[in-house]
Design an enzyme around this catalytic site. Structure first.
Site, PDB file in Angstrom:
ATOM      1  N   TYR A 315      69.320  35.119  20.388  1.00 13.55           N
ATOM      2  CA  TYR A 315      68.701  36.287  19.776  1.00 13.55           C
ATOM      3  C   TYR A 315      69.768  37.255  19.261  1.00 13.55           C
ATOM      4  O   TYR A 315      69.785  38.431  19.608  1.00 13.55           O
ATOM      5  CB  TYR A 315      67.759  36.972  20.771  1.00 13.55           C
ATOM      6  N   CYS A 405      58.179  48.526  10.063  1.00 13.34           N
ATOM      7  CA  CYS A 405      57.107  47.564   9.821  1.00 13.34           C
ATOM      8  C   CYS A 405      57.638  46.491   8.882  1.00 13.34           C
ATOM      9  O   CYS A 405      58.315  46.796   7.895  1.00 13.34           O
ATOM     10  CB  CYS A 405      55.881  48.235   9.221  1.00 13.34           C
TER      11      CYS A 405
END
Length: 569
Positions: A315, A405
């Site tokens: 990650y 977003c």
């Protein structure tokens, strides 16, 4: 003469201008907001252990003073966190340009020697270009990554699933929080006791386990009950992973967010966290050796978990690359995938990525109005419909009110222009600063993570982020940064900020820059041979009918002229 060291920095709110225009004022507030949300504001460290907003306090004060006096036809140049020049340009030019942490043939020992000489600084992704908005950015990144994993491996749901990971720093604290948003169970290992206490107090996780056996028991009970739970465990991840393997525990998902990107920031096995800084300062060579040995133990344990059936991925800590630098073969180090190449890249093909907006006014009502705007503009978008209500209900405001977003190509331009109209109409009380993480569709080249395993083999081609920066400067962005970090010596990426102040000039800027920034990412992936990106470029994507003019599509077949074989030089 030394300058004052501030223990706390707070971004200014309200309608009062300290600068000659809202572009400069907004940029200044973004800098202040970085430090309002910083891990170690007194050291100018925003996150990641060494990611800094300015090189030193002299640079910080000089940047602030210069932004306050910077003309509307001038541009400030920043070199690795230090303001080095102001030039008269023109009113449509960027107000700030940056080159951060770009060092030829860099490695960690060389970099730290340059830091010791006060010649550079580590800017990380959003720390250096002043675009950090607190934990929210990485919370959504983690949430969306886990959602993609759920879709592929667990029939779309993580309820009743277990997640073993490590790291509760500025980035890693997102992990138990994001997994709980999915209804799942996390065991997160952290080596610093003070960090554990802070994250529990801030409710990034729910409970601390006394030892690994208790953590496993709590996790399995929550799993059976279908209960969301964030468990933290004090320990070193290398040792905990090995113990978990010995106990035969098989979590559904395993990764880590230790600071492997900088081996001097990792706490090695056998070293107490509060003594790590002293050892790093007194014996840097020994520290590096022990840190790399610890990373190798972590990586080998992750390989074993993958072979036993857990979903394992990197990650963005660069542990695989750093283990290769430590002497491991690439075949062993890269057995498990990075999350971008394995899960996230399809989102990049539509231009989706961590797009964000910051309400410079500081008024939470502005954030709420922009949340409504996103839902009104994109009512059928599954990412927007799922994320905005969750974020609104679950995420605290950290510093200036902001939202992230995963909007795509075309959507960003529509949203930015609509937000500018709200500022103009007074429905949003102050300017809005648009930015994104550098981990975006067209802003980075990093063959160890973001551009790993590109379809055409162009993993290491770094032209694309430079083109991104050139286009964004041409498109009149307010701040443009060209950077090289994430980990040392292998990446190039860019940062950008675009400001909506309600003016018609902002319409011009946003229309251009919110197209070029994600648009070049669409072209980058389309040229690499991804059909979905080619459809978007041709105006046939799911999110927009906007098309991009492409003079020539790449092909393996090309005409280079007569062959030189057999000719006398």
């Amino acid at each position: 003469m030394t300058v004052p060291v501030l223990q706390k920095v707070t971004a200014q709110r309200g309608a009062t201008l300290r600068c000659k225009g809202w572009r400069q004022e907004s940029i200044l507030r973004m800098l202040e907001n970085n430090l309002e949300n910083a891990e170690l504001a007194e050291r100018l460290v925003v996150y990641g252990g060494i990611g800094k907003a300015a090189r030193n306090w002299e640079s910080y004060y000089a940047i602030v003073d210069t932004l306050k006096t910077l003309g509307n036809d001038e541009t400030l140049a920043i070199q690795a966190g230090m303001p080095v020049a102001v030039f008269k340009t023109h009113r449509l030019a960027p107000r700030v340009v940056m080159g951060n942490t770009n060092v030829i043939k860099a490695d960690w020992p060389m970099f730290y020697e340059l830091v010791d000489k006060n010649l550079t600084t580590f800017s990380s992704y959003t720390a250096g270009p002043w675009q950090y908005i607190g934990s929210q950015g990485v919370v959504e990144g983690t949430f969306e990554t886990l959602a993609l994993i759920a879709e592929e491996h667990f029939s779309g749901s993580l309820k009743g699933r277990t997640f073993l990971t490590a790291g509760l720093g500025g980035m890693g604290r997102s992990q138990p929080f994001a997994m709980s948003m999915h209804g799942g169970v996390t065991v997160c290992v952290e080596v610093r006791r003070e960090t554990i206490a802070n994250r529990l107090a801030a409710k990034y996780a729910d409970v601390e386990a006394a030892d690994l056996a208790e953590a496993i028991r709590m996790a399995e009970e929550a799993k059976v009950a279908g209960k969301a739970l964030g468990i933290v465990l004090h320990g070193n991840m290398a040792e905990v992973l090995e113990q978990a393997l010995e106990l035969g525990w098989k979590p559904d998902i395993v990764t880590e967010m230790c600071p492997c990107h900088d081996p001097y920031a990792l706490v090695p096995v056998g070293v107490e966290a509060d003594r790590a800084v002293d050892l790093r300062e007194t014996d840097r060579a020994s520290f590096l050796e022990r840190s790399r040995a610890t990373m190798i133990r972590i990586l080998r344990a992750l390989n074993t978990f993958m072979h036993r059936g857990s979903v394992v991925f990197e990650y963005g800590t660069f542990i695989r690359k750093e283990c290769v630098d430590a002497g491991l073969s690439r075949a062993e180090a890269f057995r498990f995938p990075g999350c971008i190449s394995r899960y996230v890249r399809p989102m990049f093909l539509e231009g989706r990525g961590p797009f964000r907006w910051t309400c410079v006014s500081g008024d939470p009502r502005d954030q709420a109005r922009l949340d409504e705007l996103a839902l009104d503009l994109f009512p059928e978008d599954p990412v927007v419909k799922r994320w905005i209500p969750l974020a609104r209900d679950r995420l605290p405001i950290e510093g200036l009110p902001a939202r992230v977003c995963f909007l795509g190509f075309g959507q960003r331009r529509i949203f930015g222009l609509a937000a500018n109209e709200l500022v103009r109409a007074g429905e949003v009380s102050g300017p809005v600063a648009f930015s994104r993480d550098n981990l975006d569709c067209g802003s980075i080249a990093n063959p160890a993570f973001e551009t790993e395993d590109m379809r055409d083999g162009s993993d290491a081609i770094s032209d694309w982020p430079y083109i991104n920066a050139l286009l964004n400067a041409s498109a009149m962005a307010d701040l443009v940064a060209i950077q090289a970090n994430g980990t040392m010596g292998i990446s190039a990426h860019t940062g950008v900020t675009m400001i909506a102040d309600g003016s018609e000039e902002s319409d011009l800027r946003l229309d251009a820059c919110l197209t070029t920034d994600a648009g070049i990412g669409i072209v980058r992936h389309a040229q690499a041979g991804y059909p979905a990106a080619r459809q978007v470029a041709d105006g046939q994507g799911r999110l927009t009918t906007d098309a991009i003019a492409v003079p020539l599509w790449w092909s393996e077949e090309a005409t280079f002229g007569p062959s030189l074989a057999g000719q006398t030089p």
